[in-house]
Design a protein around this motif. Structure first.
Motif, mmCIF file in Angstrom:
data_model
loop_
_atom_site.group_PDB
_atom_site.id
_atom_site.type_symbol
_atom_site.label_atom_id
_atom_site.label_comp_id
_atom_site.label_asym_id
_atom_site.label_seq_id
_atom_site.Cartn_x
_atom_site.Cartn_y
_atom_site.Cartn_z
ATOM 1 N N GLY A 154 47.600 -64.842 65.785
ATOM 2 C CA GLY A 154 48.896 -64.354 65.295
ATOM 3 C C GLY A 154 49.319 -65.019 63.987
ATOM 4 O O GLY A 154 50.509 -65.250 63.761
ATOM 5 N N MET A 155 48.366 -65.356 63.151
ATOM 6 C CA MET A 155 48.701 -66.043 61.897
ATOM 7 C C MET A 155 47.768 -65.575 60.774
ATOM 8 O O MET A 155 46.599 -65.283 61.038
ATOM 9 N N SER A 156 48.279 -65.531 59.554
ATOM 10 C CA SER A 156 47.451 -65.141 58.407
ATOM 11 C C SER A 156 46.272 -66.105 58.271
ATOM 12 O O SER A 156 46.360 -67.267 58.678
ATOM 13 N N VAL A 157 45.194 -65.609 57.698
ATOM 14 C CA VAL A 157 43.961 -66.408 57.671
ATOM 15 C C VAL A 157 43.136 -66.105 56.416
ATOM 16 O O VAL A 157 43.085 -64.960 55.963
ATOM 17 N N VAL A 158 42.532 -67.158 55.871
ATOM 18 C CA VAL A 158 41.596 -66.973 54.750
ATOM 19 C C VAL A 158 40.197 -67.368 55.214
ATOM 20 O O VAL A 158 40.054 -68.269 56.035
ATOM 21 N N GLY A 159 39.189 -66.690 54.705
ATOM 22 C CA GLY A 159 37.805 -67.055 55.031
ATOM 23 C C GLY A 159 37.375 -68.218 54.147
ATOM 24 O O GLY A 159 37.712 -68.234 52.952
ATOM 25 N N VAL A 160 36.673 -69.179 54.712
ATOM 26 C CA VAL A 160 36.168 -70.286 53.882
ATOM 27 C C VAL A 160 34.697 -70.567 54.159
ATOM 28 O O VAL A 160 34.161 -70.225 55.215
ATOM 29 N N MET A 161 34.083 -71.212 53.151
ATOM 30 C CA MET A 161 32.696 -71.688 53.291
ATOM 31 C C MET A 161 32.627 -73.059 52.619
ATOM 32 O O MET A 161 33.426 -73.354 51.722
ATOM 33 N N GLU A 162 31.689 -73.886 53.068
ATOM 34 C CA GLU A 162 31.553 -75.206 52.447
ATOM 35 C C GLU A 162 30.742 -75.092 51.169
ATOM 36 O O GLU A 162 29.712 -74.420 51.151
ATOM 37 N N PHE A 202 36.025 -76.971 51.393
ATOM 38 C CA PHE A 202 36.172 -75.616 51.943
ATOM 39 C C PHE A 202 36.723 -74.662 50.882
ATOM 40 O O PHE A 202 37.883 -74.769 50.481
ATOM 41 N N ALA A 203 35.863 -73.744 50.444
ATOM 42 C CA ALA A 203 36.222 -72.815 49.367
ATOM 43 C C ALA A 203 36.461 -71.410 49.903
ATOM 44 O O ALA A 203 35.863 -71.007 50.905
ATOM 45 N N ILE A 204 37.332 -70.688 49.205
ATOM 46 C CA ILE A 204 37.642 -69.300 49.612
ATOM 47 C C ILE A 204 36.809 -68.331 48.774
ATOM 48 O O ILE A 204 37.047 -68.195 47.574
ATOM 49 N N PRO A 205 35.833 -67.651 49.379
ATOM 50 C CA PRO A 205 35.068 -66.690 48.586
ATOM 51 C C PRO A 205 35.652 -65.274 48.684
ATOM 52 O O PRO A 205 34.933 -64.322 48.965
ATOM 53 N N GLY A 206 36.932 -65.133 48.475
ATOM 54 C CA GLY A 206 37.501 -63.799 48.313
ATOM 55 C C GLY A 206 37.676 -62.924 49.545
ATOM 56 O O GLY A 206 37.519 -61.693 49.455
ATOM 57 N N ARG A 207 38.028 -63.535 50.687
ATOM 58 C CA ARG A 207 38.361 -62.735 51.876
ATOM 59 C C ARG A 207 39.612 -63.314 52.533
ATOM 60 O O ARG A 207 39.660 -64.505 52.848
ATOM 61 N N TYR A 208 40.619 -62.436 52.752
ATOM 62 C CA TYR A 208 41.908 -62.877 53.264
ATOM 63 C C TYR A 208 42.463 -61.809 54.212
ATOM 64 O O TYR A 208 42.222 -60.622 54.005
#
Ligand code: G1P
Length: 291
Positions: A154-162, A202-208
């Motif tokens: 029930g919360m907004s989320v961003v995708g991350v990768m190391e 932890f980097a965000i590669p463009g998915r939210y």
């Protein structure tokens, strides 16, 4: 109950300077991986994740993008008459499989600004954001993985990768507390920090996947890094007020905005095509022998 995620925004208004000269007249998103434009893969990921309406943020110079998602009656008719039914159906499919709504970003004012341009189309619904330079290859589409986390938590989320510390300056980087094996509660976010200023790797590669309150935070966001309205800065406001998660998705990511990353994606996807695999291997062996 929270509304389902049925909408996505794909920002695609950029000039594509990293791919000049071709992007002088061809939209960067239309550059093909084998025979499908990069944007096609992104739209497919959204559709396979349950998205029905896609808002494409584009600009007046990129009408080739809009046309790609329309029918091409003349070509379909010719292919049908020539007995090439499969090809005709293939080119029609992408136009049929979702609603594409094009919105212009009238000035290049940053990713946050680009997402904000979709506000009146998205309204109060939660939505996904997929950036076109990042191809993510996974069993369960990356956006689907994030929607599942959004629904469960029930919360907004961003995708991350190391990423290695030497690469933090290429991405939005999150910092926070681990609350599960693959999930962080975001406390801080920095757009493209130097290694010594990065809160983590932890980097965000463009998915939210975010709820519509992000639009208010975008509207409050002042220009940040590079004088642009950064999506990362608006997300940090959301994290502090309503909470935000970061999820380490399963999958391989290709940076198709980079020439080598693009070649890597082309080779990987090509090697998977049975009709191309053997030929590609022979070509590579040939070049290796020659060099
Ligand atoms: C954008 C975002 C950045 C993100 C990156 C992923 O930057 O601002 O936070 O990590 O995409 O590709 P860009 O690469 O468009 O400058």
């Amino acid at each position: 109950m929270k509304p389902k995620v049925r909408k996505a925004i794909i920002p695609a208004a950029g000039l594509g300077t990293r791919f000049l000269p071709v992007t002088k007249t061809v939209s960067k998103e239309m550059i093909p991986i084998i025979d499908k434009p990069m944007i096609h893969y992104i739209v497919e990921e959204a559709i396979q994740s349950g998205v029905e309406d896609i808002v494409l943020i584009t600009s007046r110079h990129k009408e080739d993008l809009e046309r790609y998602f329309d029918y091409n009656y003349e070509l379909e008719d010719r292919l049908m008459k020539a007995g090439k039914v499969e090809l005709a159906e293939g080119i029609k499919k992408i136009a049929e499989s979702c609603n594409i709504i094009c919105v212009y970003q009238k000035e290049p004012a940053g990713l946050g600004h680009a997402v904000g341009c979709a506000r009146s189309v998205v309204g109060q619904d939660p939505f996904a954001v997929l950036l076109g330079d990042d191809l993510i290859d996974s069993k369960v589409p990356c956006t689907r993985q994030l929607i599942d986390v959004y629904n469960e938590q029930g919360m907004s989320v961003v995708g991350v990768m190391e990423v290695p510390l030497s690469d933090t300056s290429k991405y939005g980087i999150v910092g926070g507390d681990l609350i599960g094996p693959k999930t962080l509660r975001v406390k801080t976010m920095v757009e493209k920090p130097k290694a010594e200023e990065a809160p983590s790797r932890f980097a965000i590669p463009g998915r939210y996947v975010v709820d519509a309150s992000i639009f208010d935070f975008i509207a409050e966001t002042k220009p940040g890094k590079g004088g642009e309205i950064q999506f990362t800065d608006a997300l940090l406001k959301l994290a502090h007020s309503k909470g935000l998660l970061a999820y380490q998705f399963d999958g391989d990511r290709y940076d198709t905005g980079d020439r080598l990353g693009y070649l890597n994606a082309t080779l990987t996807f090509g090697l998977r095509r049975p009709e191309l695999r053997e030929g590609i291997i022979q070509l590579m062996e040939h070049h290796l022998r020659k060099s």
